[in-house]
Write an enzyme that holds these catalytic residues in place. Structure first.
Site, PDB file in Angstrom:
ATOM      1  N   GLY A 172       0.818  -1.202   0.000  1.00 20.14           N
ATOM      2  CA  GLY A 172       0.000   0.000   0.000  1.00 20.14           C
ATOM      3  C   GLY A 172       0.849   1.248   0.000  1.00 20.14           C
ATOM      4  N   GLU A 173       0.239   2.353   0.377  1.00 18.84           N
ATOM      5  CA  GLU A 173       0.953   3.620   0.416  1.00 18.84           C
ATOM      6  C   GLU A 173       1.941   3.641   1.579  1.00 18.84           C
ATOM      7  OE1 GLU A 173      -1.921   6.718   0.615  1.00 18.84           O
ATOM      8  OE2 GLU A 173      -2.727   6.332  -1.396  1.00 18.84           O
TER       9      GLU A 173
END
Length: 288
Positions: A172-173
C-alpha cells in the site's frame, strides 16, 4: 481440522466433475478413459469410507464420539469460512455482521478483532494488511493489539520481521506501511535481548524499513544494480540515536536477507513499495 481443507469432499467433487459426460471435451456424449479413471477413483473412496465404518461397527461408542467431534469441527470450520468470506469482501463493513453471527463480541473490542485476524486461517492476507494499515482510531487499536500477539524475544530483527510478515501482506501507500511498522518496531525494541545494539524505537523503525527495502533490492529481478553491504551500512550510518550499528550486527542482517528472501504466503513482497513513494523516507530508501 480447522485450517485444513476438506480433502475427501474436494477430491470427490473433482472426481465427480471429471467422471460426468458433461466434463468431456467431446461433444458426442461418448465416454472416454478420463471418465472411467475418475469413476474408479470415486468407487475407491466409497470403499475406503465403507471399510472405515465396518471396522468401527463393534465400537459404537467410539464411532459416535468421533462423529460428534467431526461435526463440531465442521460447524466451527463453516463459521470461520463464513466470517472470512464476509471480511474479505467488505472489510470494515463486515464487523457488524460478524457480531451478529457471534464471531465478534458486542460491543466491538479491539483485542477481539485482533485475535480474529490472527487466528482465522481463511482470511485474505492482503485484506488483513489493508485493515491494519488504515488510519481510523479503532484500526489503530486493533493494530496495536495485533502486534501484541507476537513474541519476538530471542529473535534477531530479520527473524522477527519474517515471522511478522508471514501473517499478512504488507503493501500500500507509504503511510499505511509506516503505521504497521511503527507498532512492529515498538514490539521489536521491547523484546530486544540484553545485548541488542538498538537504542530506541526510532532506530528499530528505521532498521525495519531498511530490511524491507534491502529485501526488495536483493530479490527483485528488475533491479540489476544490487545494493552492496557497504552501501547498506552507509545508509544506516548514525541512525541509532546518533550512533552507528556494529558491523557484525548489520552484516548478519544483510547476509540473512540477501541469501534468504523474506516471503509471505500470499501476495508479492516485491510489490510492497510503490515507486511513487520510494523517496518519501529520507535516509532509508535506496534509489533505483
Amino acid at each position: 481440522q480447522v485450517g485444513s481443507t476438506h480433502l475427501f469432499e474436494d477430491l470427490c467433487n473433482f472426481l465427480l466433475n471429471c467422471a460426468t459426460i458433461e466434463s468431456s471435451t467431446m461433444h458426442d456424449g461418448s465416454i472416454n478413459n478420463l471418465h472411467l479413471i475418475a469413476a474408479e477413483g470415486i468407487l475407491a473412496i466409497i470403499d475406503c469410507i465403507a471399510r472405515k465404518f465396518l471396522d468401527d461397527r463393534h465400537d459404537e461408542h467410539r464411532h459416535t464420539h468421533e462423529h460428534d467431534e467431526i461435526m463440531r469441527q465442521q460447524k466451527k470450520k463453516r463459521k470461520l469460512k463464513l466470517a472470512a468470506r464476509a471480511f474479505n469482501s467488505k472489510l470494515d463493513k463486515s464487523l457488524s455482521y460478524l457480531q451478529q453471527i457471534g464471531t465478534l463480541l458486542t460491543p466491538l473490542q479491539a483485542p477481539d478483532v485482533a485475535q480474529f485476524l490472527y487466528t482465522n486461517p481463511y482470511l485474505d492476507k492482503i485484506k488483513i494488511g489493508e485493515y491494519l494499515g488504515k488510519k481510523a482510531e479503532f484500526n489503530g487499536q486493533v493494530r496495536e493489539c495485533y502486534v501484541d500477539l507476537f513474541d519476538f524475544r530471542r529473535m534477531a530483527p530479520d527473524e522477527a520481521l519474517r515471522v511478522f510478515l508471514e501473517s499478512f501482506v504488507l503493501r500500500g501507500e507509504a503511510q499505511q506501511i509506516e503505521r504497521i511498522l511503527e507498532k512492529f518496531s515498538e514490539k521489536l525494541y521491547e523484546h530486544r535481548p540484553s545485548n541488542s545494539p538498538l537504542k530506541s524505537t526510532d532506530a528499530a523503525f528505521i532498521l525495519s524499513y531498511s530490511m524491507i527495502q534491502l529485501n526488495t533490492d536483493a530479490h527483485n529481478d528488475q533491479i540489476k544494480d544490487k545494493m552492496q553491504f557497504e552501501a547498506y551500512q552507509k545508509q544506516l550510518k548514525g541512525v541509532n540515536d546518533g550512533d552507528t550499528f556494529p558491523d557484525k550486527f548489520l552484516h548478519k542482517i544483510y547476509h540473512s536477507i540477501t541469501q534468504n528472501e523474506i516471503k509471505v504466503r500470499s501476495g508479492n513482497f516485491k510489490d510492497i513499495f510503490d515507486k511513487n513513494h520510494a523517496n518519501n523516507i529520507d535516509g532509508v530508501y535506496h534509489d533505483e
